[in-house]
Design a protein around this motif. Structure first.
Motif, PDB file in Angstrom:
ATOM      1  N   ALA A  25     -50.329 -50.825 -47.144  1.00 36.94           N
ATOM      2  CA  ALA A  25     -50.746 -49.475 -46.727  1.00 36.94           C
ATOM      3  C   ALA A  25     -52.273 -49.371 -46.731  1.00 36.94           C
ATOM      4  O   ALA A  25     -52.872 -48.797 -45.804  1.00 36.94           O
ATOM      5  N   MET A  26     -52.922 -49.951 -47.759  1.00 41.60           N
ATOM      6  CA  MET A  26     -54.398 -49.914 -47.802  1.00 41.60           C
ATOM      7  C   MET A  26     -54.993 -50.644 -46.608  1.00 41.60           C
ATOM      8  O   MET A  26     -55.993 -50.207 -46.031  1.00 41.60           O
ATOM      9  N   LEU A  27     -54.373 -51.769 -46.246  1.00 39.09           N
ATOM     10  CA  LEU A  27     -54.857 -52.523 -45.080  1.00 39.09           C
ATOM     11  C   LEU A  27     -54.721 -51.672 -43.810  1.00 39.09           C
ATOM     12  O   LEU A  27     -55.648 -51.609 -42.991  1.00 39.09           O
ATOM     13  N   ALA A  28     -53.558 -51.007 -43.639  1.00 38.05           N
ATOM     14  CA  ALA A  28     -53.350 -50.165 -42.448  1.00 38.05           C
ATOM     15  C   ALA A  28     -54.388 -49.036 -42.424  1.00 38.05           C
ATOM     16  O   ALA A  28     -54.931 -48.705 -41.359  1.00 38.05           O
ATOM     17  N   ASN A  29     -54.690 -48.460 -43.596  1.00 40.53           N
ATOM     18  CA  ASN A  29     -55.674 -47.374 -43.648  1.00 40.53           C
ATOM     19  C   ASN A  29     -57.087 -47.888 -43.370  1.00 40.53           C
ATOM     20  O   ASN A  29     -57.881 -47.235 -42.696  1.00 40.53           O
ATOM     21  N   HIS A  30     -57.369 -49.083 -43.875  1.00 39.23           N
ATOM     22  CA  HIS A  30     -58.668 -49.722 -43.606  1.00 39.23           C
ATOM     23  C   HIS A  30     -58.827 -49.959 -42.093  1.00 39.23           C
ATOM     24  O   HIS A  30     -59.864 -49.638 -41.505  1.00 39.23           O
ATOM     25  N   LEU A  31     -57.788 -50.502 -41.454  1.00 38.59           N
ATOM     26  CA  LEU A  31     -57.861 -50.778 -40.008  1.00 38.59           C
ATOM     27  C   LEU A  31     -57.901 -49.463 -39.219  1.00 38.59           C
ATOM     28  O   LEU A  31     -58.603 -49.349 -38.219  1.00 38.59           O
ATOM     29  N   GLY A  32     -57.122 -48.476 -39.692  1.00 39.03           N
ATOM     30  CA  GLY A  32     -57.078 -47.179 -39.008  1.00 39.03           C
ATOM     31  C   GLY A  32     -58.464 -46.545 -38.927  1.00 39.03           C
ATOM     32  O   GLY A  32     -58.829 -45.936 -37.912  1.00 39.03           O
ATOM     33  N   ALA A  33     -59.242 -46.710 -39.998  1.00 42.11           N
ATOM     34  CA  ALA A  33     -60.602 -46.147 -40.001  1.00 42.11           C
ATOM     35  C   ALA A  33     -61.481 -46.817 -38.956  1.00 42.11           C
ATOM     36  O   ALA A  33     -62.532 -46.294 -38.583  1.00 42.11           O
ATOM     37  N   ARG A  34     -61.052 -47.992 -38.476  1.00 39.99           N
ATOM     38  CA  ARG A  34     -61.797 -48.711 -37.434  1.00 39.99           C
ATOM     39  C   ARG A  34     -61.092 -48.625 -36.077  1.00 39.99           C
ATOM     40  O   ARG A  34     -61.401 -49.389 -35.158  1.00 39.99           O
ATOM     41  N   GLY A  35     -60.093 -47.731 -35.976  1.00 40.10           N
ATOM     42  CA  GLY A  35     -59.376 -47.568 -34.705  1.00 40.10           C
ATOM     43  C   GLY A  35     -58.428 -48.705 -34.403  1.00 40.10           C
ATOM     44  O   GLY A  35     -58.036 -48.923 -33.256  1.00 40.10           O
ATOM     45  N   GLU A  36     -58.042 -49.469 -35.447  1.00 39.84           N
ATOM     46  CA  GLU A  36     -57.127 -50.599 -35.232  1.00 39.84           C
ATOM     47  C   GLU A  36     -55.839 -50.357 -36.002  1.00 39.84           C
ATOM     48  O   GLU A  36     -55.745 -49.450 -36.823  1.00 39.84           O
ATOM     49  N   GLU A  37     -54.827 -51.203 -35.746  1.00 38.42           N
ATOM     50  CA  GLU A  37     -53.554 -51.064 -36.454  1.00 38.42           C
ATOM     51  C   GLU A  37     -53.018 -52.445 -36.821  1.00 38.42           C
ATOM     52  O   GLU A  37     -53.537 -53.471 -36.361  1.00 38.42           O
ATOM     53  N   ILE A  38     -51.977 -52.456 -37.650  1.00 33.40           N
ATOM     54  CA  ILE A  38     -51.255 -53.703 -37.920  1.00 33.40           C
ATOM     55  C   ILE A  38     -50.148 -53.773 -36.868  1.00 33.40           C
ATOM     56  O   ILE A  38     -49.245 -52.934 -36.862  1.00 33.40           O
TER      57      ILE A  38
END
Ligand code: 0L1
Ligand code: MG
Length: 262
Positions: free
Chosen positions: A211-224
């Motif tokens: 979940a932290m990884l998804a939130n980290h990527l989300g802040a950069r406009g990316e997703e898993i």
């Protein structure tokens, strides 16, 4: 960002050169103390771009420093995120060549494979479990390019979080069938148990790292994306290995996976 694009490209070339040549280097913040988090991830992204340009595939993602044992071992307080290139994958029971590595250590991990995309902000354990196809045992081989594993967090992010090799295998299980908090693990080196733990060592629940990884990527406009293999982070401290060692990870209800160092 504090560094210009030429400096980011040069640092990426330097760090990837150390990886490919199995050479260590002082941490890059010694020379660039002003470097910020965006610079660190930009250097990591440039290493990723270089590999793709040479025809490599990115076959997974990783969270690192997600357990208190690892944070204490490395003297840091925040998780970090990186990627896995196809050249990092070792077949189950396969061999890692020490000549290609600097000072490898192994980490016992729970790997996730997603069946639906995950995007932050607001991603949580429930969303991760709903999007997970299966979980399975994984051993990550980390090999910091920094001399004596001495670094700070920004340097380690730039160095793709020490990612080097990994093996996954054992008995994949649907995430709903396993209590990932209480699942027990034993890491063996040359047949001797050397580290023990349970899934909850990773942020209380290994899915929290995803979940932290998804939130980290989300802040950069990316997703898993769906179908992504993700290593959720070492459950115990990392264990140093040398040529001749063989390592096995046993995970309760999920079989075992191993690799050798030659
Ligand atoms: O996967 C990890 O937890 C490693 C993160 C980078 C720090 C290290 O090299 O131990
Ligand atoms: Mg790891």
């Amino acid at each position: 960002m504090k560094l210009d694009l030429d400096t980011i490209a040069a640092l990426a070339e330097h760090l990837e050169g150390c990886e490919l040549g199995a050479k260590d280097t002082p941490k890059i913040t010694d020379e660039y103390p002003e470097m910020d988090w965006d610079d660190a991830y930009a250097i990591q992204n440039e290493i990723r771009r270089r590999k793709i340009a040479r025809g490599q595939r990115i076959i997974g993602l990783k969270a690192g420093l997600t357990s208190h044992a690892k944070m204490k071992q490395m003297g840091v307080t925040t998780p970090v995120f990186g990627f896995m290139a196809d050249s990092y994958a070792v077949p189950e029971g396969g061999e890692c060549r020490m000549a290609e590595l600097i000072h490898p250590k192994v980490e016992p991990e729970i790997a996730f494979v997603t069946r639906a995309p995950l995007r932050g902000p607001g991603c949580h354990i429930g969303a991760v479990l709903a999007a997970t196809d299966f979980v399975l045992p994984g051993i990550e081989v980390i090999d910091s390019r920094y001399r004596d594993f001495k670094f700070d967090l920004k340097s380690v992010v730039a160095d793709n979080t020490s990612a080097s090799r990994f093996v996954v295998g054992g008995l994949p299980r649907p995430a709903a069938e396993v209590d990932l908090r209480t699942v027990g693990i034993v890491l063996e080196k040359n047949g001797e148990p050397v580290a023990f733990g349970a899934g909850a060592a990773v942020l209380g629940h290994p899915a929290a790292a995803i979940a932290m990884l998804a939130n980290h990527l989300g802040a950069r406009g990316e997703e898993i994306p769906a179908g992504t293999l993700i290593l959720s982070g070492g459950i115990t401290e990392a264990v140093a290995v040398k040529a001749g060692d063989s390592v096995t990870l046993r995970v309760q209800g999920m079989g075992s996976v191993g690799l050798r160092f030659a």
